[in-house]
Motif scaffolding. Structure first.
Motif, PDB file in Angstrom:
ATOM      1  N   LEU A   1       0.853  -1.179   0.000  1.00 37.86           N
ATOM      2  CA  LEU A   1       0.000   0.000   0.000  1.00 37.86           C
ATOM      3  C   LEU A   1       0.892   1.233   0.000  1.00 37.86           C
ATOM      4  O   LEU A   1       1.764   1.366   0.860  1.00 37.86           O
ATOM      5  N   GLN A   2       0.678   2.114  -0.940  1.00 40.53           N
ATOM      6  CA  GLN A   2       1.542   3.274  -1.099  1.00 40.53           C
ATOM      7  C   GLN A   2       0.862   4.525  -0.583  1.00 40.53           C
ATOM      8  O   GLN A   2      -0.234   4.886  -1.038  1.00 40.53           O
ATOM      9  N   ALA A   3       1.524   5.166   0.363  1.00 38.89           N
ATOM     10  CA  ALA A   3       1.038   6.421   0.899  1.00 38.89           C
ATOM     11  C   ALA A   3       1.659   7.574   0.119  1.00 38.89           C
ATOM     12  O   ALA A   3       2.780   7.463  -0.375  1.00 38.89           O
TER      13      ALA A   3
ATOM     14  N   ALA B   1      -5.927   1.462  -2.070  1.00 42.31           N
ATOM     15  CA  ALA B   1      -5.732   0.017  -1.993  1.00 42.31           C
ATOM     16  C   ALA B   1      -6.618  -0.675  -3.017  1.00 42.31           C
ATOM     17  O   ALA B   1      -7.570  -0.095  -3.526  1.00 42.31           O
ATOM     18  N   SER B   2      -6.292  -1.903  -3.305  1.00 43.19           N
ATOM     19  CA  SER B   2      -7.168  -2.674  -4.178  1.00 43.19           C
ATOM     20  C   SER B   2      -8.464  -2.975  -3.428  1.00 43.19           C
ATOM     21  O   SER B   2      -8.498  -3.003  -2.198  1.00 43.19           O
TER      22      SER B   2
ATOM     23  N   ASN C   1     -11.408  -4.737   5.189  1.00 44.16           N
ATOM     24  CA  ASN C   1     -10.536  -4.469   6.329  1.00 44.16           C
ATOM     25  C   ASN C   1     -10.764  -3.090   6.929  1.00 44.16           C
ATOM     26  O   ASN C   1     -11.086  -2.127   6.215  1.00 44.16           O
ATOM     27  N   ASN C   2     -10.568  -3.040   8.250  1.00 45.86           N
ATOM     28  CA  ASN C   2     -10.376  -1.728   8.851  1.00 45.86           C
ATOM     29  C   ASN C   2      -9.030  -1.217   8.342  1.00 45.86           C
ATOM     30  O   ASN C   2      -8.121  -1.999   8.051  1.00 45.86           O
ATOM     31  N   MET C   3      -8.901   0.096   8.227  1.00 46.37           N
ATOM     32  CA  MET C   3      -7.672   0.682   7.688  1.00 46.37           C
ATOM     33  C   MET C   3      -7.038   1.601   8.726  1.00 46.37           C
ATOM     34  O   MET C   3      -7.741   2.206   9.547  1.00 46.37           O
ATOM     35  N   GLY C   4      -5.724   1.713   8.655  1.00 51.42           N
ATOM     36  CA  GLY C   4      -5.033   2.537   9.626  1.00 51.42           C
ATOM     37  C   GLY C   4      -3.897   3.333   9.009  1.00 51.42           C
ATOM     38  O   GLY C   4      -3.366   2.982   7.956  1.00 51.42           O
TER      39      GLY C   4
ATOM     40  N   LYS D   1     -13.500   5.050  -4.200  1.00 51.69           N
ATOM     41  CA  LYS D   1     -12.138   5.124  -4.713  1.00 51.69           C
ATOM     42  C   LYS D   1     -11.201   4.138  -4.034  1.00 51.69           C
ATOM     43  O   LYS D   1     -10.008   4.101  -4.343  1.00 51.69           O
ATOM     44  N   ASN D   2     -11.740   3.364  -3.087  1.00 54.35           N
ATOM     45  CA  ASN D   2     -10.906   2.435  -2.315  1.00 54.35           C
ATOM     46  C   ASN D   2      -9.698   3.148  -1.717  1.00 54.35           C
ATOM     47  O   ASN D   2      -8.555   2.675  -1.812  1.00 54.35           O
TER      48      ASN D   2
END
Length: 115
Positions: free
Chosen positions: A3-5, A23-24, A31-34, A75-76
């Protein structure tokens, strides 16, 4: 799949930045995201997280009321709006699932708060 920030940079104390991570769909939607950060010489820490339904959030005490996490299901993507930045916010910022999954750690994006 990493995952690219993005969205980091150099900002003066009191300034703002907005970080983004895409993300895809198969990662994002289940998933929860952080958002996490790692400062030099310190362990990586969870800064903020958002449930997969977008209805619940968590913030570390050091960023509460200054940072806002959000997600865009169309947009995921997950974003981190950072306001009133302080020098101690200087770190590499990463996005990942919450809890994090090792294969998803990307390069992160550098945030430097300095005058």
């Amino acid at each position: 799949v990493q995952l690219q920030a993005s969205g980091g940079g150099l900002v003066q104390p009191g300034g703002s930045l907005r970080l983004s991570c895409t993300a895809s769909a198969h990662i994002f939607q289940v998933n929860n995201m952080g958002w996490y950060r790692q400062a030099p010489g310190q362990e990586r820490e969870l800064v903020a997280s958002i449930w997969k339904d977008g209805k619940n959030t968590y913030y570390a005490g050091s960023v509460k009321y200054r940072f806002t996490i959000s997600r865009d299901s169309a947009k995921n993507s997950v974003s981190l709006q950072m306001n009133s930045l302080k020098p101690e916010d200087t770190a590499v910022y990463y996005c990942n699932t919450q809890p994090p999954l090792e294969p998803y750690w990307g390069q992160g994006t550098q945030v430097t708060v300095s005058s």
